[in-house]
Scaffold this active site. Structure first.
Site, PDB file in Angstrom:
ATOM      1  N   HIS A   1       0.816  -1.209   0.000  1.00 24.95           N
ATOM      2  CA  HIS A   1       0.000   0.000   0.000  1.00 24.95           C
ATOM      3  C   HIS A   1       0.852   1.262   0.000  1.00 24.95           C
ATOM      4  CE1 HIS A   1      -3.319  -2.660   1.916  1.00 24.95           C
ATOM      5  NE2 HIS A   1      -3.211  -2.825   0.631  1.00 24.95           N
TER       6      HIS A   1
ATOM      7  N   GLU B   1      -8.630 -10.871  -9.921  1.00 23.39           N
ATOM      8  CA  GLU B   1      -7.449 -10.887  -9.056  1.00 23.39           C
ATOM      9  C   GLU B   1      -6.937 -12.290  -8.799  1.00 23.39           C
ATOM     10  OE1 GLU B   1      -7.976  -7.611  -5.802  1.00 23.39           O
ATOM     11  OE2 GLU B   1      -9.942  -8.462  -6.243  1.00 23.39           O
TER      12      GLU B   1
END
Length: 868
Positions: free
Chosen positions: A492, A729
């Site tokens: 992130h 994904e």
């Protein structure tokens, strides 16, 4: 008394009571239990029992087990209005029945047509005597399958031991995540209703239950045996209330199938927390970075680190670009305090005033904050109100300490206790506390509380690792790039670096700590290199490249408002990934044509309860308004795995990346999924929002979400069509894209997770970070398969993962069939500029060559040589 096992009285879908659209049942006014949405037409006995009553209209029945548990089964909602039509009771009051005996037959078709709902609550109506220790929900059940397990409650008085004026009770912690922030706060709230003092002890350590920090510091985990001790006029009542609260599980009780708790709680975060956050442990205190010098480390390790002779440190590209500057180290100076006070009354008055100042500031900022910032401010407010901290500080002041010294002593004692638990979540709370230390100390000194970490212009930040909160607390106007020792390119922090537009390298390695502050550096993040103390020739070459990069960006920004098309006129949508209204504003300014991914998990993390429908709607509406009519693709909550939420009862998992995460969490908690869907549907104008489902692996999951969306729309009277797309994904989704595209409205590839799962490499593991690259031929082939599958049904395919922000990857993605690119807002102009130089034929040939390479490194070499 042995446990009581209740089997399902119906065939159908078992849900929690929150799924029942009637507050009488959903709020457990009649008792606790579960509900079954039936697919059969007969209600059966869930156990051996006696019939206490059969309702006159035949729609409900109550049983009593031999142990005394009373079970109410109510077929459908508002079915009493049918006056008995459709119901045929098979038993009468007073009859003895055995498990599986027919109780009531009913006309399911009639109920579906004429009743408000057919969902059937199965309720334990005397929960004061029996506790549900296991329940099977969110699954299909058949008649006779184990559904609930009950255990008799033991009267607190029977469990308690009286020693003088102290009452003690020993229990076992049933909470799957242990006693972390949320349950600690609830325990403290309950304790404050009584006059008596209550402590919890474990292994010779104890904590006041009124203090969330003290409870968290005990590090209480699932299965721990703890002792509650109450002293005071209402000790027995306080002990019973707090003990029952804990034993009740507070929504986080582990089922009997929960894994054995580990001796140390595993961290599910992708960010190791050995250092601290802004304004916390990076001030020279224990745990700060850089670590001890090579000489100081010698006693612990025979390996002494040295910089390469050529000064070139390789790393992994997190965000491309060139930066020229000097080294800045991520640490803060200690705020000096004196120990001796100027009188207990004056010092206590000063501390109380400083605490009130910080509390007011937090309240003011919380009123306008959104997302992650609001959650952090809320957590700080709760910690600041902890009596353990204020009591300890007041006690130190009474002994002659200054307010500043007393506050620091109180904070650090508790922060060290939280760190000592070895629990990553509690370590994060320790960082929050040390942040509060600085804020209160600055208030005591009369300084501005809006402290911002600043560095000289042209700083390249060096750290062992960073969290998103670290970057958000830094002066990015002065920081031109950063490098971290650990981390991965799909973390992130890497995503945030690209959002901000900072060149960044991760996984540089421990040699990074050898660099001293002020050292000249060249960061060539695109090439994966940090040049330390470069010579004049290297500096001149880098300056030329930097100037060219600056000019490209200037030209790209000047043309950012143009519609994104290839040189030969093919339309490619240039969207942006967002996490807040501020991101949306940046995206619009950079020419984004919409939002291809709104990350909603920031609304749900760093808090003790899920956000309400109104709260979510307000945030989504704010972002939609900022986009001014541009498309907004909202990703449903993508939580679990590396993003745990303390209020969700997700059992500890050996491999969270392969467990309950993404849409699996939403389907396991339908009430939370329903709330989010309603919030999205409420955004105006209708049609601006599209919905995207994360972590889809099968058509069944998509159909379940579609059904939930239809139900939410019907409940609020929403009649407009809402596009429902999916994130690709998993390799399973990519391989079956043609099947998924038959019912999905669009496909969007999350290349970060797709890469992780395709290459079987944990994106939070620094040992494999350097090999985790979305341009691996295997990943490219999965992207190609996805685009082909979508095209079969005329559905478009986009990319919202990290590859969409990589200029080297853009021609390949377009060549594979991608028609929408959602990148970091700051990179939208550059992505548009790249697309404008391309032709489809050249991209297709380039993509075909890339898929035939043997490694990601070879693909990148090919990509650097590509000339459209």
């Amino acid at each position: 008394m042995n446990p009581i096992i209740l089997t399902s009285p119906l065939q159908g879908w078992a849900s929690s009571l929150e799924a029942v659209p009637d507050p009488v049942f959903a709020e457990r006014m009649m008792g606790d239990g579960i509900a079954v949405d039936p697919t059969g037409n007969c209600l059966h006995a869930p156990c051996d029992a006696v019939v206490l009553s059969v309702h006159a209209s035949g729609h409900a029945i109550t049983l009593r087990t031999p142990e005394g548990a009373e079970i109410l089964m109510h077929i459908g909602l508002d079915t009493v209005a049918l006056g008995g039509r459709g119901f045929t009771p098979c038993v009468a009051e007073g009859a003895s029945v055995q498990r599986l005996d027919p109780l009531i037959r009913f006309d399911l078709d009639l109920l579906v047509c004429e009743a408000r709902a057919v969902i059937t609550p199965v309720i334990v109506t005397n929960p004061e005597r029996f506790t549900i220790v296991r329940r099977e929900t969110d699954k299909l059940v058949g008649v006779g399958e184990a559904m609930m397990t009950l255990e008799p409650r033991v009267d607190a008085a029977d469990m308690a031991v009286v020693e003088g004026d102290t009452v003690r009770r020993t229990i076992v912690v049933p909470l799957v995540h242990g006693i972390h922030a949320r349950p600690a706060a609830r325990i403290g709230e309950t304790a404050r209703k009584f006059a008596s003092e209550v402590k919890i002890s474990k292994d010779e350590r104890d904590g006041n239950v009124r203090s969330p920090v003290a409870l968290m510091a005990l590090g209480l985990k699932l299965g721990d045996e703890i002792t509650l001790a109450a002293t005071g006029p209402d000790a027995a009542d306080a002990l019973a209330a707090i003990g029952d609260l804990i034993l009740g599980g507070m929504g986080e009780k582990a089922g009997s199938g929960a894994p054995t708790p580990p001796t140390a709680a595993p961290s599910t975060s992708v960010f190791p927390r050995e250092g601290g956050g802004p304004g916390t442990t990076n001030d020279g205190a224990a745990g700060s970075w850089p670590p001890a010098s090579a000489g100081e480390r010698g006693a612990a390790s025979a390996k002494v680190l040295t910089l390469p002779a050529d000064g070139r440190l390789p790393g992994v590209t997190a965000s491309p670009g060139i930066a020229i500057g000097q080294a800045g180290l991520f640490r803060l100076a200690e705020i000096a305090v004196t120990r001796e006070g100027s009188g207990a009354t004056a010092e206590r008055t000063a501390l109380d005033a400083a605490l009130a100042t910080v509390t007011d500031r937090l309240a003011t900022k919380s009123a306008t904050a959104i997302g992650a910032e609001r959650a952090i401010l809320t957590a700080h407010t709760a910690l600041l109100d902890d009596p353990t901290l204020t009591d300890a500080a007041h006690a130190a002041i009474a002994q002659g300490d200054s307010a500043a010294y007393a506050w620091r002593t109180a904070i650090r004692a508790q922060a060290d206790a939280l760190k000592a638990t070895g629990d990553a979540r509690l370590a994060e709370r320790a960082d929050d506390m040390l942040d509060l230390e600085r804020q209160v100390l600055r208030a005591l000194a009369g300084e501005d509380l809006d402290e911002r970490l600043t560095f000289p212009p042209g700083t390249i930040l060096l750290a062992d690792d960073l969290l998103p909160s670290h970057l958000l607390g830094l002066d990015t106007a002065s920081i031109v790039g950063f490098c971290v020792e650990r981390g991965g390119p799909t973390s992130h922090v890497a995503i945030l670096a690209a959002t901000i537009g900072l060149p960044a390298l991760v996984a540089v390695g421990p040699a990074l700590a050898e660099i001293t502050a002020g050292t000249p550096l060249i960061l060539d993040a695109g090439a994966g290199l940090l040049h330390v103390a470069p010579d004049a020739e290297t500096q001149a070459t880098a300056q030329t490249a930097f100037d060219a990069q600056t000019e490209r960006r200037r030209a790209a920004l000047a043309n950012a408002a143009r519609e994104c098309r290839t040189q030969d006129g093919v339309r490619i949508e240039a969207f942006a990934n967002l996490g807040s209204a501020d991101d949306a504003d940046a995206a619009v300014r950079n020419g984004a044509e919409g939002c291809g991914l709104l990350r909603t998990e920031f609304l749900f993390l760093e808090r003790d309860s899920a956000p309400s429908v109104d709260e979510q709607t307000a945030d989504y509406q704010r972002i939609a308004d900022t986009l001014d009519g541009r498309p907004l693709i909202v990703r449903l909550l993508d939580i679990g795995g590396d993003k745990p939420a303390p209020y969700l009862p997700i059992a500890a998992e050996e491999n969270p990346a392969l467990g309950l995460r993404g849409i699996r969490v939403g389907l396991a908690h339908p009430e939370m999924l329903d709330a989010q869907l309603r919030a999205i549907l409420t955004v105006r104008p209708a049609g601006q929002c599209r919905i995207m489902v994360p972590m889809i692996a099968s058509l069944a999951e998509l159909r379940a979400v579609r059904a939930a969306l239809d139900a939410a729309a019907a409940a609020i009277g929403h009649t407009e069509h809402v596009a429902l797309g999916i994130m690709i994904e998993t390799p399973a989704a990519a391989i079956t894209a043609d099947l998924l595209a038959s019912e999905a409205d669009f496909l969007s590839i999350g290349t970060n997770d797709l890469t992780q799962y395709a290459l079987a490499m944990d994106r939070g593991n620094p040992a494999v970070a350097s090999d985790l690259d979305g341009l691996h031929p295997a990943v490219l082939r999965l992207i190609a398969r996805t685009c082909e599958g979508g095209a079969v049904h005329g559905k478009w395919t986009g990319v919202c993962g990290g590859l969409a922000s990589d200029p080297l990857a853009v021609p390949i993605l377009i060549g594979l069939g991608v028609t929408e690119l959602s990148s970091a807002p700051a990179l939208v102009p550059e992505i548009k500029a790249v697309v404008a130089t391309l032709t489809i034929d050249a991209c297709r040939a380039h993509a075909a060559a890339a898929m035939n390479c043997i490694s990601a490194a070879d693909v990148r070499t090919l990509a650097r040589s590509f000339r459209p």
